[in-house]
Design a protein around this motif. Structure first.
Motif, PDB file in Angstrom:
ATOM      1  N   LEU A   1     -28.144  19.358 141.462  1.00 14.77           N
ATOM      2  CA  LEU A   1     -28.565  20.754 141.319  1.00 14.77           C
ATOM      3  C   LEU A   1     -28.130  21.336 139.981  1.00 14.77           C
ATOM      4  N   ARG A   2     -26.923  21.004 139.566  1.00 14.86           N
ATOM      5  CA  ARG A   2     -26.460  21.478 138.255  1.00 14.86           C
ATOM      6  C   ARG A   2     -27.309  20.887 137.131  1.00 14.86           C
ATOM      7  N   MET A   3     -27.704  19.630 137.261  1.00 16.96           N
ATOM      8  CA  MET A   3     -28.556  19.025 136.250  1.00 16.96           C
ATOM      9  C   MET A   3     -29.888  19.757 136.158  1.00 16.96           C
ATOM     10  N   LEU A   4     -30.497  20.035 137.298  1.00 14.88           N
ATOM     11  CA  LEU A   4     -31.774  20.743 137.303  1.00 14.88           C
ATOM     12  C   LEU A   4     -31.628  22.125 136.672  1.00 14.88           C
ATOM     13  N   ALA A   5     -30.505  22.783 136.957  1.00 18.10           N
ATOM     14  CA  ALA A   5     -30.285  24.135 136.438  1.00 18.10           C
ATOM     15  C   ALA A   5     -30.150  24.128 134.920  1.00 18.10           C
ATOM     16  N   VAL A   6     -29.321  23.226 134.381  1.00 15.53           N
ATOM     17  CA  VAL A   6     -29.098  23.257 132.930  1.00 15.53           C
ATOM     18  C   VAL A   6     -30.300  22.723 132.160  1.00 15.53           C
ATOM     19  N   VAL A   7     -31.002  21.736 132.722  1.00 14.67           N
ATOM     20  CA  VAL A   7     -32.225  21.245 132.060  1.00 14.67           C
ATOM     21  C   VAL A   7     -33.260  22.366 131.994  1.00 14.67           C
ATOM     22  N   TRP A   8     -33.424  23.094 133.099  1.00 18.16           N
ATOM     23  CA  TRP A   8     -34.371  24.219 133.093  1.00 18.16           C
ATOM     24  C   TRP A   8     -33.966  25.260 132.069  1.00 18.16           C
ATOM     25  N   ARG A   9     -32.663  25.606 132.053  1.00 18.93           N
ATOM     26  CA  ARG A   9     -32.206  26.658 131.151  1.00 18.93           C
ATOM     27  C   ARG A   9     -32.422  26.274 129.691  1.00 18.93           C
ATOM     28  N   VAL A  10     -32.037  25.065 129.333  1.00 18.33           N
ATOM     29  CA  VAL A  10     -32.213  24.645 127.944  1.00 18.33           C
ATOM     30  C   VAL A  10     -33.694  24.572 127.595  1.00 18.33           C
ATOM     31  N   GLY A  11     -34.505  24.167 128.562  1.00 17.83           N
ATOM     32  CA  GLY A  11     -35.947  24.093 128.326  1.00 17.83           C
ATOM     33  C   GLY A  11     -36.584  25.449 128.062  1.00 17.83           C
ATOM     34  N   THR A  12     -36.027  26.519 128.625  1.00 14.04           N
ATOM     35  CA  THR A  12     -36.601  27.849 128.396  1.00 14.04           C
ATOM     36  C   THR A  12     -36.373  28.347 126.972  1.00 14.04           C
ATOM     37  N   GLY A  13     -35.301  27.873 126.327  1.00 12.73           N
ATOM     38  CA  GLY A  13     -34.985  28.308 124.971  1.00 12.73           C
ATOM     39  C   GLY A  13     -34.325  29.675 124.902  1.00 12.73           C
ATOM     40  N   ARG A  14     -34.127  30.364 126.034  1.00 14.70           N
ATOM     41  CA  ARG A  14     -33.574  31.715 125.999  1.00 14.70           C
ATOM     42  C   ARG A  14     -32.097  31.733 125.611  1.00 14.70           C
ATOM     43  N   TRP A  15     -31.444  30.599 125.697  1.00 17.95           N
ATOM     44  CA  TRP A  15     -30.032  30.491 125.341  1.00 17.95           C
ATOM     45  C   TRP A  15     -29.829  30.461 123.819  1.00 17.95           C
ATOM     46  N   ALA A  16     -30.865  30.058 123.082  1.00 18.74           N
ATOM     47  CA  ALA A  16     -30.729  29.789 121.647  1.00 18.74           C
ATOM     48  C   ALA A  16     -30.829  31.069 120.835  1.00 18.74           C
ATOM     49  N   VAL A  17     -29.861  31.961 121.013  1.00 16.18           N
ATOM     50  CA  VAL A  17     -29.820  33.232 120.297  1.00 16.18           C
ATOM     51  C   VAL A  17     -28.946  33.048 119.061  1.00 16.18           C
ATOM     52  N   THR A  18     -29.485  33.373 117.902  1.00 20.04           N
ATOM     53  CA  THR A  18     -28.796  33.103 116.651  1.00 20.04           C
ATOM     54  C   THR A  18     -27.919  34.267 116.229  1.00 20.04           C
ATOM     55  N   GLY A  19     -27.040  33.985 115.280  1.00 17.96           N
ATOM     56  CA  GLY A  19     -26.168  35.014 114.732  1.00 17.96           C
ATOM     57  C   GLY A  19     -24.713  34.645 114.895  1.00 17.96           C
ATOM     58  N   ALA A  20     -23.868  35.158 114.014  1.00 20.55           N
ATOM     59  CA  ALA A  20     -22.450  34.822 114.030  1.00 20.55           C
ATOM     60  C   ALA A  20     -21.696  35.542 115.135  1.00 20.55           C
ATOM     61  N   ASP A  21     -22.161  36.743 115.521  1.00 20.64           N
ATOM     62  CA  ASP A  21     -21.453  37.550 116.517  1.00 20.64           C
ATOM     63  C   ASP A  21     -21.963  37.196 117.909  1.00 20.64           C
ATOM     64  N   LEU A  22     -21.172  36.461 118.632  1.00 15.64           N
ATOM     65  CA  LEU A  22     -21.581  35.976 119.946  1.00 15.64           C
ATOM     66  C   LEU A  22     -21.757  37.102 120.947  1.00 15.64           C
ATOM     67  N   GLN A  23     -20.901  38.117 120.906  1.00 16.66           N
ATOM     68  CA  GLN A  23     -20.969  39.181 121.907  1.00 16.66           C
ATOM     69  C   GLN A  23     -22.115  40.158 121.650  1.00 16.66           C
ATOM     70  N   VAL A  24     -22.440  40.392 120.386  1.00 16.72           N
ATOM     71  CA  VAL A  24     -23.534  41.314 120.091  1.00 16.72           C
ATOM     72  C   VAL A  24     -24.862  40.678 120.456  1.00 16.72           C
ATOM     73  N   ARG A  25     -24.981  39.387 120.243  1.00 13.79           N
ATOM     74  CA  ARG A  25     -26.250  38.696 120.433  1.00 13.79           C
ATOM     75  C   ARG A  25     -26.142  37.766 121.629  1.00 13.79           C
ATOM     76  N   ARG A  26     -26.167  38.326 122.810  1.00 11.03           N
ATOM     77  CA  ARG A  26     -26.063  37.515 124.021  1.00 11.03           C
ATOM     78  C   ARG A  26     -27.463  37.248 124.588  1.00 11.03           C
ATOM     79  N   PRO A  27     -27.694  36.014 125.061  1.00 10.74           N
ATOM     80  CA  PRO A  27     -28.971  35.717 125.694  1.00 10.74           C
ATOM     81  C   PRO A  27     -29.096  36.402 127.032  1.00 10.74           C
ATOM     82  N   GLU A  28     -30.330  36.507 127.500  1.00 16.07           N
ATOM     83  CA  GLU A  28     -30.540  37.050 128.837  1.00 16.07           C
ATOM     84  C   GLU A  28     -29.924  36.121 129.854  1.00 16.07           C
ATOM     85  N   SER A  29     -29.339  36.694 130.882  1.00 21.02           N
ATOM     86  CA  SER A  29     -28.726  35.863 131.925  1.00 21.02           C
ATOM     87  C   SER A  29     -29.644  35.748 133.115  1.00 21.02           C
TER      88      SER A  29
END
Length: 460
Positions: free
Chosen positions: A432-460
């Motif tokens: 189940l964890r594999m399916l979850a992380v593969v889906w998440r990475v596949g969506t691309g929503r995690w790949a938010v750019t910028g040096a400030d991690l807290q200002v530029r957070r991906p949608e959860s």
């Protein structure tokens, strides 16, 4: 800006991230990280061997006290993983001083939390050890060891923070040297203090605790010295520490989900007799060894992906993610093949008891089957940690535990499924964890750019 070079895969300042990271770069980061992860368990085996010569009571006291102290490092790993996520973005953006400043603030946080832990354990050592050991002589021995050893808590946490910012700057060799230096000092001091060699007073079990603190002080001093050498401001910045704690909150909840699962599994296994408990524990320790190995690749993924996103290159980060995942899966598959071929040999290295071996044979192929799946899970966990996507990781882990692992564990007890039910639960949890992380990475929503991690957070 930052680069993953076509030829070497090194992330450096000034050019474009290609995502075509070389295997030597990944494993160059992973192997020293594995050394750091493995060093402490190896030293603990040495510590057990030294204390074991004092007798069963001292050994039991060390086991109970060590179990309590270990919860500090287990629950507070955000000081390393969260700091890596933040520092790697700064590094990728070319802000080296900013990456080091993350280490400074994580070190202040480690010191504050560590001092709080020391105070709480001094107050609660007696009741907690009594609750675990049943108020016996074991509890007294454990409390005596723990009250000394807990002074190492701030030092352990400072080393975690140091590992975090150095990994973020893609330096995993230096932390390995610092950790080994401390453990070598502990390894020398431990037998001298425990057994009173060379005219040194014999401290017994408490000597083990003193030796641990001495070695931890050496490692922590080296990490603090590295920060001072960087010549960045050392004053506390409460806003940065608050942002680090937000990451920490989600990572702690995720860690608690793991703890609930594995403690439940151990509790249920104990209902099926001594042979079942022994078999479960041996195979689980082998699983922990595999997890430790794969986690080193996840650390490499975290540092490289965080740097790519900090440099503003989401595409490069995505290519890195799948490339490292392929390598991790191939490596995990090789480990699975090794354990599959050793199915009749490896278990006998741990026991000759026929009942235990029979129970190990029941779960062995579950263990082998989940290793390649774990290769995917650990790599993509590292990717999402590097991206700072900890809200998703928290929610996914909790959901997979509640839907997969925990129900099957407790049904195993109610339905008398034994170890088959427990390891089916673990298998479902990993899948189940594999399916979850593969889906998440596949969506691309995690790949938010910028040096400030807290200002530029991906949608959860």
């Amino acid at each position: 800006m930052a680069e993953v070079s076509e030829s070497t895969g090194d992330v450096t300042a000034g050019t474009k991230v290609s995502g075509d990271v070389a295997a030597r770069t990944v494993f160059g980061l992973a192997l020293p990280a594995l050394g750091v992860l493995a060093a402490e368990p190896i030293y603990l085996l040495f510590d057990i061997a030294v204390v074991g010569r004092l007798g069963a009571l001292a050994l039991a006291g060390l086991a109970v006290g060590g179990l309590i102290l270990a919860q500090v490092s287990t629950q507070l790993t955000f000081l390393s993983y969260g700091t890596t996520a933040r520092a790697s973005r700064m590094h990728g953006a070319g802000d080296e001083r900013g990456a080091v400043r993350e280490g400074v603030q994580a070190t202040w946080l480690a010191l504050i939390i560590g001092v709080t832990v020391v105070a709480l354990v001094q107050l609660l050592a007696g009741p907690v050890t009594s609750a675990i050991a049943g108020g016996s002589d074991i509890a007294h021995a454990a409390a005596s060891w723990l009250r000394i050893a807990v002074f190492g808590a701030p030092l352990i946490l400072i080393a975690m923070a140091g590992n975090g910012w150095m990994r973020g700057m893609q330096n995993t060799v230096r932390p390995l040297r610092f950790v080994i230096a401390g453990l070598v000092v502990s390894a020398i001091a431990c037998p001298l203090l425990v057994h009173g060699l060379w005219g040194i007073p014999r401290l017994g079990l408490e000597g083990s605790a003193v030796a641990n603190v001495i070695g931890q002080a050496v490692s922590a001093s080296l990490f603090v010295g590295a920060l001072v050498f960087e010549r960045v401001p050392l004053r506390p910045q409460w806003g940065v520490m608050r942002a680090q704690m937000i990451l920490g909150r989600d990572l702690i909840l995720r860690s608690l989900a793991f703890q609930a699962c594995f403690l439940s599994a151990a509790a249920v296994a104990s209902r099926f007799g001594a042979a079942a408990v022994a078999a479960h524990q041996v195979v689980l320790q082998l699983w922990n060894l595999v997890a430790l190995t794969l986690d080193s690749l996840a650390i490499a993924a975290q540092a490289l992906v965080g740097a790519a996103l900090g440099a503003g290159h989401a595409r490069g980060a995505t290519r890195l993610s799948w490339r490292i995942t392929r390598w991790s899966t191939l490596f995990a598959s090789a480990l699975a093949l090794m354990f599959a071929l050793g199915h009749s040999v490896v278990p006998r290295l741990f026991t000759s008891d026929t009942a235990v071996l029979d129970d190990m044979a029941v779960v062995w192929w579950f263990f082998v089957a989940i290793i390649p799946v774990a290769g995917v899970v650990f790599a993509l966990d590292g990717v999402l940690l590097g991206a700072g996507d900890v809200v998703f990781l928290r929610n996914a882990t909790l959901a997979c535990a509640l839907v997969g692992f925990l129900p099957l564990i407790w049904l195993s007890m109610l339905r008398d499924w034994g170890l088959v039910g427990i390891w089916t639960g673990l298998t479902v949890f990993i899948v189940l964890r594999m399916l979850a992380v593969v889906w998440r990475v596949g969506t691309g929503r995690w790949a938010v750019t910028g040096a400030d991690l807290q200002v530029r957070r991906p949608e959860s």
